[in-house]
Scaffold this motif. Structure first.
Motif, PDB file in Angstrom:
ATOM      1  N   GLU A   5      45.580  31.797  52.214  1.00 32.89           N
ATOM      2  CA  GLU A   5      44.553  32.791  52.529  1.00 32.89           C
ATOM      3  C   GLU A   5      44.503  33.113  54.024  1.00 32.89           C
ATOM      4  N   SER A  27      44.119  37.936  52.975  1.00 31.42           N
ATOM      5  CA  SER A  27      43.388  37.807  51.730  1.00 31.42           C
ATOM      6  C   SER A  27      44.282  38.126  50.535  1.00 31.42           C
ATOM      7  N   ALA A  68      42.892  39.078  47.770  1.00 33.08           N
ATOM      8  CA  ALA A  68      42.104  40.024  46.988  1.00 33.08           C
ATOM      9  C   ALA A  68      42.850  41.358  46.981  1.00 33.08           C
ATOM     10  N   VAL A  69      43.126  41.867  45.783  1.00 35.29           N
ATOM     11  CA  VAL A  69      43.996  43.031  45.641  1.00 35.29           C
ATOM     12  C   VAL A  69      43.258  44.321  45.302  1.00 35.29           C
ATOM     13  N   GLY A  70      41.938  44.259  45.254  1.00 29.74           N
ATOM     14  CA  GLY A  70      41.160  45.445  44.933  1.00 29.74           C
ATOM     15  C   GLY A  70      40.654  45.421  43.504  1.00 29.74           C
ATOM     16  N   VAL A 112      40.992  38.948  42.655  1.00 35.99           N
ATOM     17  CA  VAL A 112      41.598  38.119  43.695  1.00 35.99           C
ATOM     18  C   VAL A 112      42.614  37.208  43.017  1.00 35.99           C
ATOM     19  N   ASN A 138      32.533  38.099  48.269  1.00 39.01           N
ATOM     20  CA  ASN A 138      33.380  38.778  49.250  1.00 39.01           C
ATOM     21  C   ASN A 138      34.636  37.952  49.533  1.00 39.01           C
ATOM     22  N   ASP A 184      37.230  39.632  51.394  1.00 36.06           N
ATOM     23  CA  ASP A 184      37.925  40.522  52.331  1.00 36.06           C
ATOM     24  C   ASP A 184      39.000  41.327  51.614  1.00 36.06           C
ATOM     25  N   SER A 185      38.612  41.941  50.520  1.00 36.52           N
ATOM     26  CA  SER A 185      39.525  42.722  49.697  1.00 36.52           C
ATOM     27  C   SER A 185      39.999  43.976  50.416  1.00 36.52           C
ATOM     28  N   ASP A 226      40.061  46.883  49.312  1.00 41.90           N
ATOM     29  CA  ASP A 226      39.155  48.008  49.076  1.00 41.90           C
ATOM     30  C   ASP A 226      37.717  47.691  49.508  1.00 41.90           C
ATOM     31  N   GLU A 227      37.551  46.562  50.203  1.00 39.39           N
ATOM     32  CA  GLU A 227      36.269  46.132  50.751  1.00 39.39           C
ATOM     33  C   GLU A 227      35.201  45.897  49.692  1.00 39.39           C
ATOM     34  N   CYS A 281      34.680  40.526  44.736  1.00 34.51           N
ATOM     35  CA  CYS A 281      35.524  40.208  43.582  1.00 34.51           C
ATOM     36  C   CYS A 281      34.780  39.342  42.575  1.00 34.51           C
TER      37      CYS A 281
END
Length: 156
Positions: free
Chosen positions: A53, A57, A59-61, A65, A89, A91-92, A94-95, A98
């Motif tokens: 991480e 991040s 996280a893919v949107g 994640v 949160n 930090d994806s 797309d903000e 998740c």
């Protein structure tokens, strides 16, 4: 290649209603669940996940994640899934927070296999209908059925 995630979830944990308030707490709880089935110490899993991480991040949107790591002691790629009751949160890109977490662990030397497995998870989780079904699933059995019967597509 299989068109579903049942091969990766075979023996892996599914947590249908996880309550966490931070990304680190999610990673800690998922690491504990993965340790129980892989017999790799929880601390080693968590350390590898957090190290990954730090690179950026996972996280893919779309509320998804995909934390992942390669570890000694893991004999084949294995996944674990959690649905968070309250999005967190990560930090994806797309903000968006998740709520769908698919953790993937692979053997330390499995570079190509690890990447293929990760790509497969990403393709499956990219399907909006599948994400909706996962969010409305009532229990572990229903989640396993959803993740085991989905045909991959390019739907976003």
């Amino acid at each position: 290649m299989a068109k579903d995630l049942s091969d990766l979830l075979n023996g892996g944990p599914v947590l249908p209603a996880l309550t966490c308030t931070s990304a680190k707490q999610v990673f800690t709880r998922m690491s504990a669940a993965m340790a129980a089935v892989t017999h790799v110490p929880e601390r080693e899993i968590l350390s590898a996940i957090l190290e990954r991480e730090q690179l950026g991040s996972t996280a893919v949107g779309h509320g998804v994640v995909l934390p992942h790591a390669r570890l000694e002691g893991v004999t084949q790629p294995i996944g674990g899934f959690a649905r968070l009751l309250t999005p967190v949160n990560f930090d994806s890109v797309d903000e968006q927070p998740c709520d769908l977490v698919f953790m993937l662990l692979a053997p330390d030397g499995a570079g190509a296999d690890h990447l293929r497995a990760l790509a497969k998870v990403a393709r499956v989780m990219r399907q909006s209908e599948l994400r909706d079904e996962l969010r409305s699933a009532e229990d572990e059995q229903e989640i396993r059925m959803i993740l085991g019967n989905q045909v991959t597509s390019t739907a976003a």
